[in-house]
Design an enzyme around this catalytic site. Structure first.
Site, PDB file in Angstrom:
ATOM      1  N   ASP A  34       0.521  -0.330   5.020  1.00  0.00           N
ATOM      2  CA  ASP A  34      -0.224   0.867   5.432  1.00  0.00           C
ATOM      3  C   ASP A  34      -1.495   0.986   4.587  1.00  0.00           C
ATOM      4  O   ASP A  34      -1.587   1.816   3.695  1.00  0.00           O
ATOM      5  CB  ASP A  34       0.686   2.100   5.219  1.00  0.00           C
ATOM      6  CG  ASP A  34      -0.022   3.407   5.530  1.00  0.00           C
ATOM      7  OD1 ASP A  34      -1.016   3.399   6.272  1.00  0.00           O
ATOM      8  OD2 ASP A  34       0.439   4.451   5.016  1.00  0.00           O
ATOM      9  N   ASP A  52       1.109  -1.335  -4.926  1.00  0.00           N
ATOM     10  CA  ASP A  52      -0.137  -0.580  -4.795  1.00  0.00           C
ATOM     11  C   ASP A  52      -1.052  -0.980  -5.946  1.00  0.00           C
ATOM     12  O   ASP A  52      -0.578  -1.398  -7.009  1.00  0.00           O
ATOM     13  CB  ASP A  52       0.145   0.931  -4.838  1.00  0.00           C
ATOM     14  CG  ASP A  52      -0.952   1.753  -4.173  1.00  0.00           C
ATOM     15  OD1 ASP A  52      -0.719   2.264  -3.056  1.00  0.00           O
ATOM     16  OD2 ASP A  52      -2.039   1.886  -4.764  1.00  0.00           O
ATOM     17  N   PHE A 111       0.865  -1.187   0.000  1.00  0.00           N
ATOM     18  CA  PHE A 111       0.000   0.000   0.000  1.00  0.00           C
ATOM     19  C   PHE A 111       0.905   1.242   0.000  1.00  0.00           C
ATOM     20  O   PHE A 111       0.863   2.082   0.881  1.00  0.00           O
ATOM     21  CB  PHE A 111      -0.937   0.041   1.223  1.00  0.00           C
ATOM     22  CG  PHE A 111      -1.780  -1.190   1.415  1.00  0.00           C
ATOM     23  CD1 PHE A 111      -2.971  -1.340   0.715  1.00  0.00           C
ATOM     24  CD2 PHE A 111      -1.388  -2.195   2.288  1.00  0.00           C
ATOM     25  CE1 PHE A 111      -3.770  -2.475   0.901  1.00  0.00           C
ATOM     26  CE2 PHE A 111      -2.175  -3.331   2.478  1.00  0.00           C
ATOM     27  CZ  PHE A 111      -3.366  -3.469   1.793  1.00  0.00           C
ATOM     28  N   CYS A 121      -5.366   3.685   9.634  1.00  0.00           N
ATOM     29  CA  CYS A 121      -5.891   5.050   9.713  1.00  0.00           C
ATOM     30  C   CYS A 121      -7.394   5.016   9.950  1.00  0.00           C
ATOM     31  O   CYS A 121      -8.115   5.923   9.558  1.00  0.00           O
ATOM     32  CB  CYS A 121      -5.527   5.842   8.467  1.00  0.00           C
ATOM     33  SG  CYS A 121      -6.083   5.076   6.938  1.00  0.00           S
TER      34      CYS A 121
HETATM   35  N1  SAH Z   1       1.858   4.328   2.738  1.00  0.00           N
HETATM   36  C1  SAH Z   1       1.451   5.527   2.044  1.00  0.00           C
HETATM   37  C2  SAH Z   1      -0.029   5.823   2.158  1.00  0.00           C
HETATM   38  C3  SAH Z   1      -0.928   4.656   1.789  1.00  0.00           C
HETATM   39  S1  SAH Z   1      -2.573   5.136   1.403  1.00  0.00           S
HETATM   40  C4  SAH Z   1       2.289   6.687   2.556  1.00  0.00           C
HETATM   41  O1  SAH Z   1       2.912   6.559   3.606  1.00  0.00           O
HETATM   42  O2  SAH Z   1       2.330   7.725   1.913  1.00  0.00           O
HETATM   43  C5  SAH Z   1      -3.264   3.621   0.949  1.00  0.00           C
HETATM   44  C6  SAH Z   1      -2.872   3.135  -0.448  1.00  0.00           C
HETATM   45  O3  SAH Z   1      -3.433   1.839  -0.596  1.00  0.00           O
HETATM   46  C7  SAH Z   1      -3.389   3.946  -1.608  1.00  0.00           C
HETATM   47  O4  SAH Z   1      -2.312   4.368  -2.411  1.00  0.00           O
HETATM   48  C8  SAH Z   1      -4.298   2.996  -2.394  1.00  0.00           C
HETATM   49  O5  SAH Z   1      -4.165   3.124  -3.809  1.00  0.00           O
HETATM   50  C9  SAH Z   1      -3.795   1.653  -1.963  1.00  0.00           C
HETATM   51  N2  SAH Z   1      -4.751   0.536  -1.981  1.00  0.00           N
HETATM   52  C10 SAH Z   1      -6.016   0.517  -1.563  1.00  0.00           C
HETATM   53  N3  SAH Z   1      -6.534  -0.724  -1.661  1.00  0.00           N
HETATM   54  C11 SAH Z   1      -5.557  -1.511  -2.150  1.00  0.00           C
HETATM   55  C12 SAH Z   1      -5.445  -2.899  -2.444  1.00  0.00           C
HETATM   56  N4  SAH Z   1      -6.473  -3.741  -2.251  1.00  0.00           N
HETATM   57  N5  SAH Z   1      -4.272  -3.359  -2.912  1.00  0.00           N
HETATM   58  C13 SAH Z   1      -3.228  -2.535  -3.098  1.00  0.00           C
HETATM   59  N6  SAH Z   1      -3.261  -1.217  -2.816  1.00  0.00           N
HETATM   60  C14 SAH Z   1      -4.405  -0.716  -2.350  1.00  0.00           C
END
Ligand code: SAH
Length: 401
Positions: A304, A255, A233, A344
Site C-alpha cells: 500500500d 516501512d 508500506f 491512493c
Molecule cells: N498501509 C498503511 C498506509 C500506508 S501509507 C495503512 O493501511 O494504514 C504509506 C507508507 O509508505 C507510509 O507509512 C510511508 O512512510 C511509507 N513509505 C513511503 N515510501 C516508502 C519507501 N520507499 N519504502 C518504504 N516505505 C515507504
C-alpha cells in the site's frame, strides 16, 4: 456612507458558464467561468457570496476565493442561506448520522469535504479528539465557529487544526498547525477490525491514521487465517495488525519510517499481538529484493504505497512504479497465496492501476485471479460530481498455484 462588512457580494457566471451543472449539484465553478471584475477580485479569500448565472438568476450561496482556480465552492442552493454556526451544526449532524450508523465506536472520518456538504473540510474523529483540515479559505475564515459547531454536535473536548494538506497552498493558506481546543493526549489507541492502532495526532502522517483503508484491512484479515503475512508500506501496521487479529500466524511490517513502525509496535503490544509481529525499517523495494534473496515466502502480501501518481504529469512514472511493486511483491507470494495491491493516486484510475498490477504479476511469471476490488471506506463518501475523490483502489489477487 459606512461600509457594511456583512453585506453579501454577488459573483456572476459568464454567459456560457456552467449554470446547468451548478443547478444539478456541481460543487465547483472555476475562475475562468466567472465574471471577474475589479470589485470581485478585491473580495477577501473565503468570502461568502451570492452566486448568479449569466442572466442574473440566483444559483445559491457559495464561498469565493480569487486566489484559487476553484474560485467558487457551492455551500447551499439557497441564495439567502446564512453560513453561521447553526448552518454548520446542521451539516455536522447530517455527517455524524451516517458514521453513527456505520460504526460502533466514535473513530472515523467525520467530514469528507464536498461529499458531506462542507467543501474543502476534512475532519477525522478519534473519540474525544477531532483533527480538522481546513483546506479551503472559507473554512479557514470560519474555523473558530466550525470548531465550536463540531464540539457542540460530537461532545469532543479537543480540536486540533492540521494545516499540512498539500491543497492549502493553492488556496493561499499557510501550513501552521495548532491546537484549537483542549489537550491532545500523548497516547491514543483506535479500535479497528479487532486490533488497536496507535495514532500520532501531532507528529504523524495525514491526520494520524488511514481510516480510508478500514474496509480493505477487513478484507485482508479474511484472507489472513493461519497465514504468514507481509505488509509492505505498513505505516502504523494498518494491514498487519488487522491480519494478526484475524488469525495470521505471523506478520512482518516494512516501512521506511522508523516513527511509523514504532507506532505499529505500540499498537501490536496494546492489542496483545506483538509476539507474532515483526518490523523491518527499510526502503520497500530494497526490502522486497532482500526478502526474495532470502527465499522468504508469504501466504498474503499487501503493498500500500504512497501516491506514486498524485497528479497527471506523474502518471506514466507512477504506473511504472506500481508495476514494479506488483512484480516484486508477486515474487514473495507462496503459489496459491494472495496479493493485495493498493493505490491512493488521484491520477491513476482503476483500469490503469489494474493494468499496471497485471503487468507486474505477469512479469513475475505468475497468473492470478482477481478476487476483490475495493475503494475507500464509506466514511469517505464520494461527491457524485467529483470522480477524482474515488482516489483509493485496493485489488486482491489469488496467485494461481
Ligand atoms: N498501509 C498503511 C498506509 C500506508 S501509507 C495503512 O493501511 O494504514 C504509506 C507508507 O509508505 C507510509 O507509512 C510511508 O512512510 C511509507 N513509505 C513511503 N515510501 C516508502 C519507501 N520507499 N519504502 C518504504 N516505505 C515507504
Amino acid at each position: 456612507m459606512t461600509h457594511d462588512p456583512t453585506a453579501q457580494a454577488t459573483v456572476r457566471l459568464r454567459p456560457k458558464g456552467p449554470a446547468r451543472a451548478v443547478r444539478f449539484g456541481a460543487p465547483w465553478v472555476y475562475a475562468d467561468s466567472l465574471v471577474l471584475d475589479r470589485r470581485t477580485k478585491a473580495l477577501t479569500p473565503g468570502s461568502i457570496v451570492r452566486l448568479e448565472d449569466g442572466e442574473r438568476a440566483p444559483l445559491g450561496t457559495a464561498a469565493f476565493n480569487p486566489l484559487s482556480k476553484i474560485a467558487i465552492r457551492l455551500l447551499d442552493p439557497d441564495p439567502g442561506a446564512r453560513i453561521d454556526r447553526a448552518w454548520l451544526v446542521e451539516r455536522v449532524r447530517t455527517a455524524l448520522a451516517l458514521r453513527a450508523r456505520l460504526f460502533d465506536t466514535p473513530h472515523y472520518r467525520l467530514i469528507h469535504a464536498e461529499a458531506d456538504g462542507l467543501p474543502g473540510v476534512i475532519v477525522d474523529r478519534f473519540d474525544d479528539v477531532l483533527v480538522v483540515q481546513p483546506n479551503a479559505a472559507w473554512a479557514e475564515r470560519l474555523l473558530p465557529t466550525l470548531s465550536d459547531a463540531l464540539q457542540e454536535v460530537t461532545g469532543a473536548t479537543c480540536v486540533y487544526k492540521n494545516a499540512s494538506g498539500r491543497t492549502r497552498a493553492l488556496e493561499g493558506l499557510d501550513d501552521h498547525s495548532e491546537i484549537l481546543a483542549g489537550v491532545v493526549p500523548e497516547a491514543l489507541f483506535v479500535p479497528m477490525n479487532g486490533a488497536k492502532y496507535r495514532a500520532d495526532i501531532l507528529g504523524g502522517q495525514k491526520t494520524g491514521l488511514f481510516y480510508d483503508q478500514r474496509a480493505n484491512h477487513a478484507f485482508a484479515a479474511r484472507l489472513a487465517k493461519e497465514a504468514r503475512v507481509l505488509d509492505v508500506f505498513s505505516h502504523v501496521g494498518g494491514f498487519a495488525l488487522a491480519a494478526l487479529a484475524g488469525g495470521a500466524r505471523m506478520a512482518l511490517g516494512v516501512d521506511s519510517s522508523g516513527p511509523a513502525l514504532a507506532l505499529a509496535e505500540d499498537g501490536a503490544r496494546e492489542s496483545g499481538l506483538d509476539a507474532r509481529f515483526a518490523t523491518r525499517k527499510a526502503d520497500a523495494f530494497d526490502a522486497m529484493d532482500a526478502l526474495g534473496a532470502e527465499a522468504a515466502r508469504f501466504d498474503l502480501v499487501i503493498a500500500d504505497p504512497p501516491a506514486f501518481a498524485p497528479a497527471k504529469p506523474a502518471l506514466e512514472a507512477g504506473l511504472r512504479a506500481y508495476e514494479r511493486v506488483a512484480r516484486k511483491a508477486t515474487a514473495l507470494v507462496e503459489p496459491g497465496g494472495c496479493l493485495m495491491l493498493c493505490s491512493c493516486s488521484h491520477a491513476a484510475d482503476l483500469p490503469a492501476f489494474r493494468t499496471a498490477c497485471l503487468r507486474g504479476i505477469g512479469k513475475a511469471g505468475a497468473r492470478a485471479q482477481l478476487i476483490y476490488s475495493g475503494a475507500a471506506s464509506p466514511d469517505h463518501p464520494t461527491h457524485p460530481y467529483l470522480a477524482e475523490s474515488t482516489y483509493l483502489k485496493a485489488l486482491a489477487f489469488r496467485i494461481l498455484p
